[in-house]
Write a protein that holds these residues in place. Structure first.
Motif, PDB file in Angstrom:
ATOM      1  N   LEU A  11       0.818  -1.216   0.000  1.00  0.00           N
ATOM      2  CA  LEU A  11       0.000   0.000   0.000  1.00  0.00           C
ATOM      3  C   LEU A  11       0.852   1.267   0.000  1.00  0.00           C
ATOM      4  O   LEU A  11       0.460   2.287  -0.564  1.00  0.00           O
ATOM      5  N   VAL A  14       1.642   2.930  -3.440  1.00  0.00           N
ATOM      6  CA  VAL A  14       0.568   3.436  -4.291  1.00  0.00           C
ATOM      7  C   VAL A  14       0.596   4.967  -4.298  1.00  0.00           C
ATOM      8  O   VAL A  14       0.506   5.605  -3.255  1.00  0.00           O
ATOM      9  N   SER A  21      -5.486   1.971  -2.043  1.00  0.00           N
ATOM     10  CA  SER A  21      -5.762   0.972  -3.068  1.00  0.00           C
ATOM     11  C   SER A  21      -4.615  -0.025  -3.074  1.00  0.00           C
ATOM     12  O   SER A  21      -3.460   0.329  -2.822  1.00  0.00           O
ATOM     13  N   ALA A  25      -4.657  -2.646  -8.361  1.00  0.00           N
ATOM     14  CA  ALA A  25      -5.743  -1.775  -8.799  1.00  0.00           C
ATOM     15  C   ALA A  25      -5.303  -0.324  -8.971  1.00  0.00           C
ATOM     16  O   ALA A  25      -6.046   0.485  -9.519  1.00  0.00           O
ATOM     17  N   ALA A  26      -4.105   0.006  -8.525  1.00  0.00           N
ATOM     18  CA  ALA A  26      -3.636   1.388  -8.567  1.00  0.00           C
ATOM     19  C   ALA A  26      -3.336   1.840  -9.992  1.00  0.00           C
ATOM     20  O   ALA A  26      -2.985   1.045 -10.865  1.00  0.00           O
ATOM     21  N   GLN A  27      -3.450   3.134 -10.217  1.00  0.00           N
ATOM     22  CA  GLN A  27      -3.110   3.718 -11.508  1.00  0.00           C
ATOM     23  C   GLN A  27      -1.612   3.979 -11.635  1.00  0.00           C
ATOM     24  O   GLN A  27      -1.071   3.935 -12.737  1.00  0.00           O
TER      25      GLN A  27
END
Length: 350
Positions: A11, A14, A21, A25-27
């Protein structure tokens, strides 16, 4: 060492979105080389792109290797990881351990050559060579740079008796045969020898799944392939009792072909990297049977609604890529099955 506390699932790496997130799933991820106490940094040697991801990039750019290479570089630079924005998938890598944080529990040491067993879609990654040694025309990508493993990441030391490229290909799909073995073993424990159909039976995950099914006690094994050339690859190998050429996207075409080969299947394994195979797999599976989806091209909503729509009483499993001991068991399959090994080694020559 960074001052912010670390998370064993990453985490702390991120960057986007701002709301907490998981890295997959992170951008965008923080891919800086400095380590948190429980992390490991890997010097990258080779990436192995996920088949669905590479196919999407190949089709998008009409096979233009330079354009494919440029997009991969852009994805990694933008996102801090290799995650295809269309398929959501990544792949895996091999490399050498550069540094190990003092609180790491992965059992690795500097100098170890390893394959990561977690997806590139969640692995912080920096590429430093512009992928100059890659022509963009295969899933295997010679590369230089670094990658970061979290406290709960998974990696395996490369075996001494197999080439690194061969080991990488095997480990990339090792979750498939492990889960197939578990499911077929459940039938065998009840005194049953299930009929197993593998869609994409000549591929990496497909051929390993056929071998694992046989070892776990399957009865009839049906390999489904899209073209005669792939059927010829399986002919005489003993991996399947029947090899059928059929379009895995055709509901009636596939179900009729599987039925003619001795189906419907008690266990259907979907290993093809094209969309639209959900309904055909359902119709090819016996009532009370099991479908294992191992393709990142699977639309899981279509699978669930499709089963409901045809009143199919089937158990559907998502192959998540991890089963305890999956890497070791897949490598043992390759060591002990000459047919599988020849299929994998032929891919190295492509």
């Amino acid at each position: 060492m960074p001052d912010t506390p670390s998370s064993p699932v990453g985490l702390h790496r991120v960057l986007e979105p701002a709301v907490a997130s998981l890295p997959q799933a992170a951008q965008r991820l923080d891919a800086r080389p400095e380590l948190w106490p429980d992390e490991v940094r890997i010097a990258v040697e080779t990436l192995n792109l996920d088949a669905a991801s590479y196919r999407q990039l190949h089709d998008k750019h009409a096979g233009d290797g330079a354009a494919i290479r440029s997009e991969v570089l852009d994805i990694v630079a933008t996102r801090g990881k290799m995650q295809n924005p269309v398929t959501g998938s990544g792949g895996m890598l091999i490399g050498t351990v550069e540094e190990v944080g003092p609180e790491s529990t992965l059992g690795l040491a500097p100098g170890d050559r390893v394959a990561t067993l977690v997806s590139l879609s969640l692995t912080p990654l920096v590429l430093t060579d512009g992928l100059e040694r890659w022509d963009g025309r295969s899933e295997r990508v010679p590369a230089s740079g670094h990658a970061i493993l979290f406290g709960r990441s998974i990696a395996a030391k490369l075996p001494d008796d197999l080439s690194p490229d061969l080991a990488l290909m095997v480990m990339d799909v090792c979750g498939a045969p492990a889960l197939v073995s578990r499911v077929v073993g459940e039938y065998a424990a009840r005194g049953q020898a299930p009929t197993v159909a593998v869609l994409g039976g000549a591929g990496k995950s497909g051929s390993l799944s056929l071998a694992a099914a046989a070892e776990a006690g399957a009865g009839r094994r049906i390999a489904v392939v899209p073209v005669q050339r792939e059927a010829d690859l399986l002919a005489g190998t003993g991996l399947a009792d029947e090899v059928v050429v059929a379009d895995a996207r055709s509901p009636l075409g596939l179900s009729e072909a599987v039925a003619a080969a001795g189906g419907p299947a008690d266990v259907t394994v979907v290993c093809v990297d094209v969309p639209g195979c959900e309904q055909p797999a359902i119709l090819s599976t016996a009532q009370g049977g099991t479908i294992i989806f191992f393709s990142m091209a699977t639309n899981f909503a279509a699978a669930a609604l499709g089963a409901e729509g045809v009143a199919a009483d089937v158990r559907m499993l998502v192959g998540n890529g991890y089963v305890p001991g999956h890497a070791a068991s897949a490598l043992d399959l390759v060591r002990g099955n000459d047919a599988v090994r020849r299929l994998f080694e032929s891919r190295l020559d492509d």
